[in-house]
Scaffold this motif. Structure first.
Motif, mmCIF file in Angstrom:
data_model
loop_
_atom_site.group_PDB
_atom_site.id
_atom_site.type_symbol
_atom_site.label_atom_id
_atom_site.label_comp_id
_atom_site.label_asym_id
_atom_site.label_seq_id
_atom_site.Cartn_x
_atom_site.Cartn_y
_atom_site.Cartn_z
ATOM 1 N N SER A 82 0.403 -16.281 0.259
ATOM 2 C CA SER A 82 0.931 -17.166 1.295
ATOM 3 C C SER A 82 0.219 -18.526 1.306
ATOM 4 N N ARG B 185 -0.590 -14.990 -13.083
ATOM 5 C CA ARG B 185 0.057 -13.879 -13.768
ATOM 6 C C ARG B 185 0.551 -14.388 -15.120
ATOM 7 N N HIS C 109 -9.057 -7.546 -2.412
ATOM 8 C CA HIS C 109 -9.121 -8.301 -3.672
ATOM 9 C C HIS C 109 -8.908 -9.782 -3.383
ATOM 10 N N CYS D 86 -8.417 -13.630 -5.947
ATOM 11 C CA CYS D 86 -8.083 -14.021 -7.323
ATOM 12 C C CYS D 86 -7.451 -12.776 -7.951
ATOM 13 N N LYS E 22 -2.349 -4.286 -9.047
ATOM 14 C CA LYS E 22 -1.166 -4.863 -8.399
ATOM 15 C C LYS E 22 -0.332 -5.526 -9.498
ATOM 16 N N ARG F 52 -2.878 -10.657 -16.371
ATOM 17 C CA ARG F 52 -3.222 -11.870 -15.615
ATOM 18 C C ARG F 52 -4.458 -12.537 -16.187
ATOM 19 N N LYS G 185 -3.797 -7.724 7.867
ATOM 20 C CA LYS G 185 -5.124 -7.954 7.291
ATOM 21 C C LYS G 185 -6.244 -7.439 8.192
HETATM 22 O O1 LIG Z 1 -1.832 -12.191 -7.393
HETATM 23 C C1 LIG Z 1 -2.014 -11.676 -6.322
HETATM 24 O O2 LIG Z 1 -2.296 -10.487 -6.173
HETATM 25 C C2 LIG Z 1 -1.890 -12.520 -5.084
HETATM 26 O O3 LIG Z 1 -1.705 -13.849 -5.409
HETATM 27 C C3 LIG Z 1 -3.106 -12.336 -4.235
HETATM 28 O O4 LIG Z 1 -4.292 -12.645 -4.863
HETATM 29 C C4 LIG Z 1 -2.940 -12.970 -2.878
HETATM 30 O O5 LIG Z 1 -3.643 -14.168 -2.821
HETATM 31 C C5 LIG Z 1 -3.476 -12.012 -1.844
HETATM 32 O O6 LIG Z 1 -2.880 -10.774 -2.023
HETATM 33 C C6 LIG Z 1 -3.224 -12.513 -0.448
HETATM 34 O O7 LIG Z 1 -1.866 -12.633 -0.255
HETATM 35 P P1 LIG Z 1 -1.239 -13.239 1.085
HETATM 36 O O8 LIG Z 1 -1.776 -14.617 1.176
HETATM 37 O O9 LIG Z 1 0.232 -13.210 0.846
HETATM 38 O O10 LIG Z 1 -1.708 -12.380 2.169
#
Ligand SMILES: O=C(O)[C@H](O)[C@@H](O)[C@H](O)[C@H](O)COP(=O)(O)O
Length: 264
Positions: free
Chosen positions: A46, A80, A160, A162, A186, A191, A214
């Protein structure tokens, strides 16, 4: 640990955005004074959307309240290994949420996407990306940590950040600055990511974390031994008060860590 991280919480993302703007512009000013350029790393999730809300808002006209994108070097804290127009691409996300919306008068940042030529070889992709980061240092500057003036990161519900995942061997990598991963828990699995030492060495590190989804992980990170060992917890530990968390109230509901509602 030295001084603890800063934790700012706001009622909503709309209320968070102006403080995030002030914070980013303070780092922009410090970086311009130091080396006349602003080296930034951003994540996906986000963050790009919130960043756009912060940075593309009209200026209040004061001298410090102005974004000069022409001197920004934007890298991806992780990416990614997919084509740049793929829906999983962090570049595509940043482009659509922020880059394409920058009005001409704010200038264009220099953005560093991954090189699609290396999509079949993630290690080569990581090595090439590291070379790109190094290339923005002027010949007179020695290339050493910190590489970034500011890292803007998210926090996953598992802690997690990055593409550094809990208990993953990549967390122990100390040699390379950019790492490859082929088994990301994930998806997508392949990546590249900045290493933990690169993140921790950043001049400033900001997490932007919002939403009730969160609150469990935030409680863990700020209140438990287990959470302190999660990637975000390790960054808190290593970065100390260079780290600032920008959250909304629902993300920190029940977290007893001392928090403030504004930067002032
Ligand atoms: O590649 C990824 O897994 C995402 O980019 C990840 O690192 C993301 O920054 C977090 O999961 C927080 O996501 P939100 O900001 O959507 O909560």
């Amino acid at each position: 640990m030295g001084k603890p991280p800063n934790l700012y919480s706001f009622r909503s993302v709309a209320e968070l955005a102006p403080s995030l703007r002030t914070y980013v512009l303070n780092q922009q000013k410090a970086a311009f004074e130091h080396h006349n350029t602003f080296r930034v790393a951003v994540s996906g999730g986000s963050l790009p959307k919130t960043l756009a809300q912060a940075l593309l808002a009209p200026s209040d006209g004061s001298p410090g309240d102005s974004v000069d994108f022409t001197k920004w070097q934007i890298f991806f804290a992780d990416e990614r290994c997919v084509p740049l127009d793929h829906e999983d691409s962090n570049y595509k996300l940043l482009k659509e949420e922020l880059l394409d919306k920058i009005p001409e008068k704010m200038g264009k940042p220099n953005v560093w996407p991954i090189d699609e030529e290396y999509l079949d070889d993630v290690q080569e992709m990581a090595d090439q990306y590291e070379k790109n980061i190094v290339s923005v240092f002027a010949a007179r500057d020695s290339v050493k940590l910190p590489l970034f003036d500011l890292l803007l990161l998210g926090c996953g519900p598992d802690g997690h950040t990055c593409s550094l995942f809990p208990d993953h061997p990549l967390l122990r990598e100390t040699d390379a600055w950019v790492l490859s991963i082929s088994d990301s828990p994930k998806p997508p699995p392949r990546r590249i990511t900045l290493s933990l030492p690169v993140v921790i060495a950043g001049t400033k590190i900001a997490f932007v974390t919002t939403g009730g989804g969160k609150k469990d992980v935030m409680k863990k990170i700020f209140e438990s031994e287990e959470g302190r060992g999660l990637p975000c917890g390790l960054i808190n530990e290593g970065g100390g008060d260079k780290v600032s968390w920008f959250t909304d109230d629902s993300a920190v509901e029940g977290v007893s860590f001392p928090r403030r509602g504004s930067l002032m």
